[in-house]
Write an enzyme that holds these catalytic residues in place. Sequence first.
Site, mmCIF file in Angstrom:
data_model
loop_
_atom_site.group_PDB
_atom_site.id
_atom_site.type_symbol
_atom_site.label_atom_id
_atom_site.label_comp_id
_atom_site.label_asym_id
_atom_site.label_seq_id
_atom_site.Cartn_x
_atom_site.Cartn_y
_atom_site.Cartn_z
ATOM 1 N N GLU A 105 0.812 -1.249 0.217
ATOM 2 C CA GLU A 105 0.039 -0.190 -0.004
ATOM 3 C C GLU A 105 0.913 1.304 -0.075
ATOM 4 O O GLU A 105 1.727 1.432 0.595
ATOM 5 C CB GLU A 105 -1.026 0.238 1.366
ATOM 6 C CG GLU A 105 -1.887 1.162 1.214
ATOM 7 C CD GLU A 105 -2.755 1.302 2.182
ATOM 8 O OE1 GLU A 105 -2.550 0.317 3.246
ATOM 9 O OE2 GLU A 105 -3.512 2.268 2.475
ATOM 10 N N ILE A 108 1.442 8.801 0.407
ATOM 11 C CA ILE A 108 2.359 10.198 0.287
ATOM 12 C C ILE A 108 1.830 11.303 0.755
ATOM 13 O O ILE A 108 0.531 11.397 0.819
ATOM 14 C CB ILE A 108 2.744 10.131 -1.271
ATOM 15 C CG1 ILE A 108 3.683 11.512 -1.462
ATOM 16 C CG2 ILE A 108 1.243 10.468 -2.106
ATOM 17 C CD1 ILE A 108 4.117 11.487 -3.029
ATOM 18 N N LYS A 118 4.406 21.795 -8.000
ATOM 19 C CA LYS A 118 5.578 22.066 -8.480
ATOM 20 C C LYS A 118 5.998 20.829 -9.164
ATOM 21 O O LYS A 118 7.220 20.745 -9.686
ATOM 22 C CB LYS A 118 6.580 22.652 -7.660
ATOM 23 C CG LYS A 118 6.124 24.020 -6.802
ATOM 24 C CD LYS A 118 7.364 24.416 -5.767
ATOM 25 C CE LYS A 118 7.158 25.610 -5.119
ATOM 26 N NZ LYS A 118 6.670 26.803 -5.770
ATOM 27 N N THR A 122 4.496 14.334 -7.900
ATOM 28 C CA THR A 122 4.481 13.400 -9.104
ATOM 29 C C THR A 122 5.590 12.559 -9.121
ATOM 30 O O THR A 122 5.604 11.455 -9.421
ATOM 31 C CB THR A 122 4.260 14.207 -10.332
ATOM 32 O OG1 THR A 122 2.712 14.904 -10.106
ATOM 33 C CG2 THR A 122 3.756 13.268 -11.457
ATOM 34 N N ASN A 149 -10.394 14.449 -2.426
ATOM 35 C CA ASN A 149 -8.739 14.787 -2.815
ATOM 36 C C ASN A 149 -8.546 14.784 -4.195
ATOM 37 O O ASN A 149 -7.598 13.984 -4.719
ATOM 38 C CB ASN A 149 -7.934 13.839 -1.973
ATOM 39 C CG ASN A 149 -6.426 14.160 -1.742
ATOM 40 O OD1 ASN A 149 -6.432 15.243 -2.326
ATOM 41 N ND2 ASN A 149 -5.807 13.862 -0.718
ATOM 42 N N ALA A 152 -4.737 14.832 -5.320
ATOM 43 C CA ALA A 152 -4.132 13.453 -5.194
ATOM 44 C C ALA A 152 -4.466 12.410 -6.190
ATOM 45 O O ALA A 152 -3.674 11.888 -7.025
ATOM 46 C CB ALA A 152 -4.248 12.957 -3.761
ATOM 47 N N TYR A 156 -2.290 10.390 -9.132
ATOM 48 C CA TYR A 156 -2.292 8.973 -9.151
ATOM 49 C C TYR A 156 -2.734 8.374 -10.475
ATOM 50 O O TYR A 156 -2.123 7.541 -11.057
ATOM 51 C CB TYR A 156 -3.272 8.306 -8.124
ATOM 52 C CG TYR A 156 -2.990 8.773 -6.806
ATOM 53 C CD1 TYR A 156 -1.750 9.002 -6.105
ATOM 54 C CD2 TYR A 156 -3.947 8.805 -5.528
ATOM 55 C CE1 TYR A 156 -1.394 8.963 -4.742
ATOM 56 C CE2 TYR A 156 -3.563 9.246 -4.141
ATOM 57 C CZ TYR A 156 -2.183 9.276 -3.912
ATOM 58 O OH TYR A 156 -1.992 9.453 -2.535
ATOM 59 N N LYS A 158 -2.408 10.095 -13.310
ATOM 60 C CA LYS A 158 -1.222 10.693 -14.128
ATOM 61 C C LYS A 158 -0.227 9.605 -14.202
ATOM 62 O O LYS A 158 0.438 9.260 -15.219
ATOM 63 C CB LYS A 158 -0.894 12.023 -13.532
ATOM 64 C CG LYS A 158 0.189 12.576 -14.662
ATOM 65 C CD LYS A 158 0.080 14.211 -14.133
ATOM 66 C CE LYS A 158 1.470 14.823 -14.806
ATOM 67 N NZ LYS A 158 1.534 16.130 -14.195
#
Length: 193
Positions: A105, A108, A118, A122, A149, A152, A156, A158
Amino acid sequence: MLLAGIPERDCGVIIMLKGKRVTLRGVELTDVEEILKHFNDLEIRQFLGEAIPIAKPEEEEWVRSTWAQRREGRAHVFGIEFNETQQLIGTCGLHAISPIHRSTELGIAVWNKDYWGKGLGTEALRLLLDYAFNQLNLHRVWLRVIEDNERAIHIYLKVGFQHTGRLRQCVFKQGGYQDLLIMDILEDEYHKE
Ligand SMILES: CC(C)(COP(=O)(O)OP(=O)(O)OC[C@H]1O[C@@H](n2cnc3c(N)ncnc32)[C@H](O)[C@@H]1OP(=O)(O)O)[C@@H](O)C(=O)NCCC(=O)NCCS
């Protein structure tokens, strides 16, 4: 990605994952002060599903627990360091590692909000996925994310995660219930990216 075995003062040897703008490295007791400056911020913590304040001794205990979990192969937790200034801006990790199912799992948090938007979150995610699939030889990386969210969820998707589940009204925050989304990525999908 450059892999370097570096001596850590308190807990043997750890791996450092070096990207262009961020480096993932082990967390140390000397990081606790910086973490606490940001980690009790409600805006951050509500995305992590709880709003209970953390005190210094508890955070130190957490840092020590990351060393033990790594030694036992249960989790690999990293600090996210901004290369330009070597400032610690967040933490991330692979938790509940299962050698049988070859799954983990992912979590971050770029908890220093000055560094949001910025591209650093990622980049940290990509380093973590590379480590999970190309170094630890895992088969599946999954995560939980609260439905509101959007930032986030965007990153994810991406980097290749897919929506695979929804736990209804699982999280109570700011006076209301929210669904918890499950997302995952499998090794063949990662290698196709
Ligand atoms: C989620 C988090 C890790 C993202 O880190 P970051 O460094 O800001 O992320 P990046 O800068 O790499 O990317 C942010 C992306 O979100 C997009 N974004 C920002 N606000 C958005 C919104 N409201 N809806 C959708 N996308 C959004 C940005 O446009 C950017 O995408 P792009 O690069 O394709 O344009 C960070 O915001 C964070 O730690 N939040 C608090 C803790 C948390 O939520 N952790 C995850 C728990 S599951």
